[in-house]
Design a protein around this motif. Structure first.
Motif, PDB file in Angstrom:
ATOM      1  N   GLY A   1       0.782  -1.236   0.000  1.00  0.00           N
ATOM      2  CA  GLY A   1       0.000   0.000   0.000  1.00  0.00           C
ATOM      3  C   GLY A   1       0.805   1.272   0.000  1.00  0.00           C
ATOM      4  O   GLY A   1       0.277   2.340   0.329  1.00  0.00           O
ATOM      5  N   ASN A   2       2.077   1.165  -0.387  1.00  0.00           N
ATOM      6  CA  ASN A   2       2.939   2.353  -0.305  1.00  0.00           C
ATOM      7  C   ASN A   2       4.094   2.211  -1.297  1.00  0.00           C
ATOM      8  O   ASN A   2       4.740   1.163  -1.351  1.00  0.00           O
ATOM      9  N   PHE A   3       4.362   3.284  -2.042  1.00  0.00           N
ATOM     10  CA  PHE A   3       5.418   3.225  -3.050  1.00  0.00           C
ATOM     11  C   PHE A   3       6.794   3.056  -2.422  1.00  0.00           C
ATOM     12  O   PHE A   3       7.641   2.335  -2.941  1.00  0.00           O
ATOM     13  N   THR A   4       7.023   3.761  -1.293  1.00  0.00           N
ATOM     14  CA  THR A   4       8.338   3.694  -0.655  1.00  0.00           C
ATOM     15  C   THR A   4       8.627   2.284  -0.157  1.00  0.00           C
ATOM     16  O   THR A   4       9.701   1.714  -0.401  1.00  0.00           O
ATOM     17  N   ARG A   5       7.673   1.663   0.575  1.00  0.00           N
ATOM     18  CA  ARG A   5       7.880   0.312   1.108  1.00  0.00           C
ATOM     19  C   ARG A   5       7.993  -0.710  -0.029  1.00  0.00           C
ATOM     20  O   ARG A   5       8.786  -1.646   0.053  1.00  0.00           O
ATOM     21  N   ALA A   6       7.206  -0.522  -1.090  1.00  0.00           N
ATOM     22  CA  ALA A   6       7.296  -1.446  -2.222  1.00  0.00           C
ATOM     23  C   ALA A   6       8.669  -1.372  -2.883  1.00  0.00           C
ATOM     24  O   ALA A   6       9.256  -2.400  -3.240  1.00  0.00           O
ATOM     25  N   ALA A   7       9.195  -0.168  -3.034  1.00  0.00           N
ATOM     26  CA  ALA A   7      10.521  -0.004  -3.631  1.00  0.00           C
ATOM     27  C   ALA A   7      11.593  -0.667  -2.768  1.00  0.00           C
ATOM     28  O   ALA A   7      12.495  -1.342  -3.280  1.00  0.00           O
ATOM     29  N   GLU A   8      11.500  -0.488  -1.439  1.00  0.00           N
ATOM     30  CA  GLU A   8      12.476  -1.114  -0.535  1.00  0.00           C
ATOM     31  C   GLU A   8      12.385  -2.635  -0.594  1.00  0.00           C
ATOM     32  O   GLU A   8      13.404  -3.332  -0.602  1.00  0.00           O
ATOM     33  N   CYS A   9      11.169  -3.151  -0.641  1.00  0.00           N
ATOM     34  CA  CYS A   9      10.971  -4.603  -0.669  1.00  0.00           C
ATOM     35  C   CYS A   9      11.535  -5.213  -1.950  1.00  0.00           C
ATOM     36  O   CYS A   9      12.129  -6.296  -1.928  1.00  0.00           O
ATOM     37  N   LEU A  10      11.382  -4.516  -3.054  1.00  0.00           N
ATOM     38  CA  LEU A  10      11.815  -5.038  -4.347  1.00  0.00           C
ATOM     39  C   LEU A  10      13.237  -4.627  -4.717  1.00  0.00           C
ATOM     40  O   LEU A  10      13.740  -5.041  -5.760  1.00  0.00           O
ATOM     41  N   ASP A  11      13.866  -3.840  -3.855  1.00  0.00           N
ATOM     42  CA  ASP A  11      15.206  -3.317  -4.119  1.00  0.00           C
ATOM     43  C   ASP A  11      15.216  -2.507  -5.414  1.00  0.00           C
ATOM     44  O   ASP A  11      16.091  -2.637  -6.266  1.00  0.00           O
ATOM     45  N   LEU A  12      14.198  -1.621  -5.534  1.00  0.00           N
ATOM     46  CA  LEU A  12      14.078  -0.718  -6.667  1.00  0.00           C
ATOM     47  C   LEU A  12      13.988   0.712  -6.167  1.00  0.00           C
ATOM     48  O   LEU A  12      13.788   0.957  -4.977  1.00  0.00           O
ATOM     49  N   THR A  13      14.093   1.657  -7.065  1.00  0.00           N
ATOM     50  CA  THR A  13      13.825   3.047  -6.717  1.00  0.00           C
ATOM     51  C   THR A  13      12.319   3.297  -6.814  1.00  0.00           C
ATOM     52  O   THR A  13      11.595   2.561  -7.510  1.00  0.00           O
ATOM     53  N   GLN A  14      11.844   4.341  -6.117  1.00  0.00           N
ATOM     54  CA  GLN A  14      10.430   4.689  -6.234  1.00  0.00           C
ATOM     55  C   GLN A  14      10.080   5.046  -7.678  1.00  0.00           C
ATOM     56  O   GLN A  14       8.972   4.759  -8.152  1.00  0.00           O
ATOM     57  N   ALA A  15      11.023   5.649  -8.368  1.00  0.00           N
ATOM     58  CA  ALA A  15      10.774   6.010  -9.773  1.00  0.00           C
ATOM     59  C   ALA A  15      10.551   4.762 -10.621  1.00  0.00           C
ATOM     60  O   ALA A  15       9.703   4.742 -11.525  1.00  0.00           O
ATOM     61  N   ALA A  16      11.289   3.679 -10.329  1.00  0.00           N
ATOM     62  CA  ALA A  16      11.124   2.441 -11.085  1.00  0.00           C
ATOM     63  C   ALA A  16       9.761   1.810 -10.807  1.00  0.00           C
ATOM     64  O   ALA A  16       9.103   1.301 -11.716  1.00  0.00           O
ATOM     65  N   VAL A  17       9.323   1.863  -9.521  1.00  0.00           N
ATOM     66  CA  VAL A  17       8.004   1.331  -9.175  1.00  0.00           C
ATOM     67  C   VAL A  17       6.926   2.105  -9.931  1.00  0.00           C
ATOM     68  O   VAL A  17       5.997   1.520 -10.508  1.00  0.00           O
ATOM     69  N   SER A  18       7.034   3.431  -9.924  1.00  0.00           N
ATOM     70  CA  SER A  18       6.063   4.258 -10.640  1.00  0.00           C
ATOM     71  C   SER A  18       6.090   3.970 -12.138  1.00  0.00           C
ATOM     72  O   SER A  18       5.042   3.941 -12.797  1.00  0.00           O
ATOM     73  N   GLN A  19       7.277   3.747 -12.677  1.00  0.00           N
ATOM     74  CA  GLN A  19       7.400   3.467 -14.102  1.00  0.00           C
ATOM     75  C   GLN A  19       6.722   2.145 -14.460  1.00  0.00           C
ATOM     76  O   GLN A  19       6.031   2.040 -15.465  1.00  0.00           O
ATOM     77  N   HIS A  20       6.916   1.086 -13.619  1.00  0.00           N
ATOM     78  CA  HIS A  20       6.287  -0.215 -13.874  1.00  0.00           C
ATOM     79  C   HIS A  20       4.761  -0.089 -13.857  1.00  0.00           C
ATOM     80  O   HIS A  20       4.062  -0.663 -14.705  1.00  0.00           O
ATOM     81  N   LEU A  21       4.263   0.659 -12.884  1.00  0.00           N
ATOM     82  CA  LEU A  21       2.819   0.859 -12.804  1.00  0.00           C
ATOM     83  C   LEU A  21       2.313   1.621 -14.031  1.00  0.00           C
ATOM     84  O   LEU A  21       1.253   1.288 -14.581  1.00  0.00           O
ATOM     85  N   ARG A  22       3.078   2.595 -14.471  1.00  0.00           N
ATOM     86  CA  ARG A  22       2.674   3.379 -15.634  1.00  0.00           C
ATOM     87  C   ARG A  22       2.619   2.508 -16.892  1.00  0.00           C
ATOM     88  O   ARG A  22       1.702   2.628 -17.716  1.00  0.00           O
ATOM     89  N   HIS A  23       3.581   1.604 -17.056  1.00  0.00           N
ATOM     90  CA  HIS A  23       3.564   0.690 -18.205  1.00  0.00           C
ATOM     91  C   HIS A  23       2.283  -0.163 -18.201  1.00  0.00           C
ATOM     92  O   HIS A  23       1.650  -0.349 -19.241  1.00  0.00           O
TER      93      HIS A  23
END
Length: 295
Positions: A17-39
């Motif tokens: 439920g959170n971009f920051t925690r998702a990025a930490e869990c996946l070892d990604l940047t928040q920008a990468a998480v946002s980019q995946h969702l955008r795709h």
């Protein structure tokens, strides 16, 4: 096909439920998480509504989350099947000569009753067809009477089966003349089997080809029917005889030292057997009544 990494990012984002925690869990940047969702949203439409302290799934987002769950389950099933750990479902495919097949098929059905998720596929066939079917991966397991020397196949001892001289119940056989009087009920392997057995019991005989041929059947379950009706004698492997329902109408003539066929279990050597095939082999060998072959 949707990118698996994008799907993993989406499922993790929904779970946490959170971009920051998702990025930490996946070892990604928040920008990468946002980019995946955008795709994903470019391909499927709006998936997530962002609120200050939570994320809300749209109907499309819920459908995609269900899809992610289905993909995870499919992945688990595949890994179980490849590892051999999935013993609740699978196919037992066996091709064998007819005689031993008559004994094995009821056992296979009993095994299937205990494992409703299993499928049993069994075919009766002579040795050359068995070898070809296993080599072409049409059947996982095969039984043959001659041990193959093909390096692509693994062969191991399965059981032994003696040949039997079988006559109508009211008849006796004391000499070659009795066989001449009865006549021979032939089958595809009949003359070869009869020659092997009768040459020991009646040394110096004129040979099976000299006897009157009283009938022929290529159906192993029917060969003993004319014998039971008094129409002649035959020679069969023991499992074919024991599977016949009218035992009171036939008689086995003792032939002294037995003529015994060894049955070999074969499968492809390049890869291991499935877990359910291994279980089936153990079950069949434990429950198959081995015929006595001692003189």
């Amino acid at each position: 096909m949707l990118n698996p990494q994008w799907l993993r990012t989406f499922a993790t984002l929904v779970e946490l439920g959170n971009f920051t925690r998702a990025a930490e869990c996946l070892d990604l940047t928040q920008a990468a998480v946002s980019q995946h969702l955008r795709h994903l949203e470019n391909a499927l439409g709006l998936l997530v509504i962002r609120h200050p302290r939570r994320l809300e799934l749209t109907p499309a987002g819920r459908a995609l989350l269900d899809y992610c769950d289905e993909m995870n389950l499919a992945d688990q099933r595949l890994r179980l099947r490849l590892s051999g750990a999935d013993v609740e479902s699978g196919e037992i495919s066996l091709i064998s000569p007819g005689s031993i097949g008559l004994a094995l098929f009821p056992l296979l059905l009993t095994l299937q009753e205990a494992h409703p998720g299993w499928i049993v596929r069994h075919r009766f066939a002579p040795d050359p067809e068995v070898l070809e079917a296993v080599l072409r991966n049409q059947y996982e397991l095969g039984l043959v009477t001659l041990k193959p020397d093909d390096p692509r196949l693994t062969a191991r001892h399965f059981t032994q089966e003696p040949l039997e001289l079988i006559v109508p119940a009211q008849e006796d056989v004391r000499g070659w003349g009795d066989l001449e009087r009865l006549g021979f009920i032939d089958h595809p392997d009949g003359q070869a089997m009869a020659s092997r057995l009768l040459s020991r019991h009646f040394p110096g005989n004129a040979g099976i080809r000299s006897l009157r041929r009283q009938g022929f059947s290529n159906q192993v379950g029917l060969i003993l029917e004319p014998v039971a009706r008094g129409l002649g004698f035959t020679v069969l492997p023991r499992y074919a005889r024991t599977a016949f329902a009218k035992q009171d109408l036939i008689r086995v003539i003792e032939c002294g030292a037995p003529v015994v066929d060894t049955l070999w279990l074969i499968h492809r050597a390049e890869w291991p057997l499935s877990s359910y095939a291994t279980q089936a082999i153990d079950y069949l060998q434990a429950h198959l009544a081995a015929p006595a072959v001692a003189p």
